[in-house]
Design an enzyme around this catalytic site. Structure first.
Site, PDB file in Angstrom:
ATOM      1  CG  ASP A 120      16.810 -16.883 -45.477  1.00 48.65           C
ATOM      2  OD1 ASP A 120      16.709 -16.531 -44.289  1.00 48.65           O
ATOM      3  OD2 ASP A 120      16.002 -17.633 -46.034  1.00 48.65           O
ATOM      4  CG  ASN A 167       7.947 -21.980 -53.198  1.00 44.96           C
ATOM      5  OD1 ASN A 167       8.442 -22.187 -52.076  1.00 44.96           O
ATOM      6  ND2 ASN A 167       8.405 -21.043 -54.011  1.00 44.96           N
ATOM      7  CG  HIS A 202      11.082 -21.323 -50.071  1.00 39.47           C
ATOM      8  ND1 HIS A 202      10.588 -20.117 -50.519  1.00 39.47           N
ATOM      9  CD2 HIS A 202      10.935 -21.284 -48.718  1.00 39.47           C
ATOM     10  CE1 HIS A 202      10.183 -19.404 -49.482  1.00 39.47           C
ATOM     11  NE2 HIS A 202      10.381 -20.087 -48.378  1.00 39.47           N
ATOM     12  CD  GLU A 238      11.729 -18.938 -53.751  1.00 37.36           C
ATOM     13  OE1 GLU A 238      11.086 -19.948 -53.374  1.00 37.36           O
ATOM     14  OE2 GLU A 238      11.425 -17.793 -53.390  1.00 37.36           O
TER      15      GLU A 238
HETATM   16  C1  F6R Z   1      13.273 -17.961 -43.311  1.00 38.16           C
HETATM   17  C2  F6R Z   1      13.355 -18.858 -44.456  1.00 38.16           C
HETATM   18  C3  F6R Z   1      12.141 -19.385 -45.126  1.00 38.16           C
HETATM   19  C4  F6R Z   1      10.973 -19.718 -44.200  1.00 38.16           C
HETATM   20  C5  F6R Z   1       9.782 -20.250 -44.983  1.00 38.16           C
HETATM   21  C6  F6R Z   1       8.592 -20.517 -44.080  1.00 38.16           C
HETATM   22  O1  F6R Z   1      14.557 -17.594 -42.841  1.00 38.16           O
HETATM   23  O2  F6R Z   1      14.420 -19.149 -44.890  1.00 38.16           O
HETATM   24  O3  F6R Z   1      12.489 -20.530 -45.864  1.00 38.16           O
HETATM   25  O4  F6R Z   1      11.391 -20.666 -43.260  1.00 38.16           O
HETATM   26  O5  F6R Z   1       9.413 -19.339 -45.962  1.00 38.16           O
HETATM   27  O6  F6R Z   1       8.149 -19.297 -43.548  1.00 38.16           O
HETATM   28  P1  F6R Z   1       7.007 -19.236 -42.441  1.00 38.16           P
HETATM   29  O7  F6R Z   1       7.594 -19.859 -41.209  1.00 38.16           O
HETATM   30  O8  F6R Z   1       6.758 -17.751 -42.227  1.00 38.16           O
HETATM   31  O9  F6R Z   1       5.839 -19.978 -42.967  1.00 38.16           O
END
Ligand code: F6R
Length: 243
Positions: free
Chosen positions: A67, A136, A138, A143
């Site tokens: 992303d 959440n 995701h 989401e």
């Molecule tokens: C990042 C991504 C997100 C993160 C998720 C967890 O490229 O796609 O889905 O993997 O938000 O983030 P952290 O590791 O910062 O808790």
């Protein structure tokens, strides 16, 4: 599903890096799907370390990132493009032409999403996709919603995500409201999926994702159906699972 337990962030990172390193050694031309955020930073450090010791070679590896924020230039320190160069790409011998991240500056969203899906197809799909878990549930920026999205698309970020990611920005108002993300379908078509999860704050959502019903309300729950899914998590993240 395989679950590997780690007793610290460092151990989690090393166990996950072992799997990525094995993938590169088995297939030096592999396509790695990569993630940003706090969870994979230790993995990237470990991979760089092995590269410096000549135990890993990225010369033919190709990457596709999950992303990118919409509206952030690749030179913006908050962009995922910048993050990946900072933590991994600038420190190993990967070729710039083999690095792929959605272009956050392409205003034509339809064009960007179509191009990204075609690109992944043209590479022969993803061999190993690395994921973190959002607070959440995701994965990527998919989401919670009422259906699983099939392809790369633009999302409006959920409040929980803006709240969680504001730590990387001056304040919450600076967090972009939209992002490009691979779809759930794009992610699930990867041949292998590796997820890293750390900390008590993810324990409840991890339990829901892995032991309750498969639902787009908890996007990561779909991973229960993937034929080659590995989770590496620390004690705190696993604390609510009977495992
Ligand atoms: C990042 C991504 C997100 C993160 C998720 C967890 O490229 O796609 O889905 O993997 O938000 O983030 P952290 O590791 O910062 O808790």
């Amino acid at each position: 599903m395989k679950i590997y337990r780690a007793h610290s962030y460092q151990e989690m990172s090393r166990k996950a890096a072992n799997i990525i390193s094995a993938q590169i050694i088995m297939n030096p031309k592999c396509v790695l799907g990569l993630a940003t955020g706090s969870s994979p930073i230790g993995i990237y450090e470990q991979l760089v370390d092995w590269y410096n010791k000549d135990d890993l070679d990225f010369a033919r590896v190709k990457t596709v990132n999950l992303d990118e924020y919409r509206g952030l230039d690749k030179d913006n320190p908050q962009s995922y493009n910048y993050f990946m160069h900072h933590h991994l790409f600038s420190k190993v011998n990967i070729k710039e032409k083999n690095i792929h991240i959605p272009d956050g500056m392409n205003e034509d969203a339809e064009d960007e999403c179509k191009k990204y899906e075609e690109l992944i197809d043209s590479l022969g799909g993803i061999d190993l996709q690395l994921l973190g878990l959002g607070p959440n549930g995701h994965i990527g920026f998919n989401e919670p919603s009422n259906c699983f999205t099939r392809k790369t698309h633009v999302v409006d970020l959920a409040e929980a995500t803006i709240e969680a990611n504001k730590r990387f920005f001056e304040d919450a108002s600076m967090v972009p409201r939209q992002a490009y993300t691979m779809g759930i379908g794009t992610i699930m078509r990867a041949k292998k999926i590796l997820m890293v999860v750390e900390g008590e704050k993810k324990a409840e959502i991890l339990k829901r994702a892995l032991t309750e019903e498969v639902t787009p309300e908890v996007p990561a729950s779909i991973l229960q159906l993937h034929p080659d899914f590995t989770l590496v998590a620390d004690d705190a993240a696993l604390s609510k699972l009977d495992w």
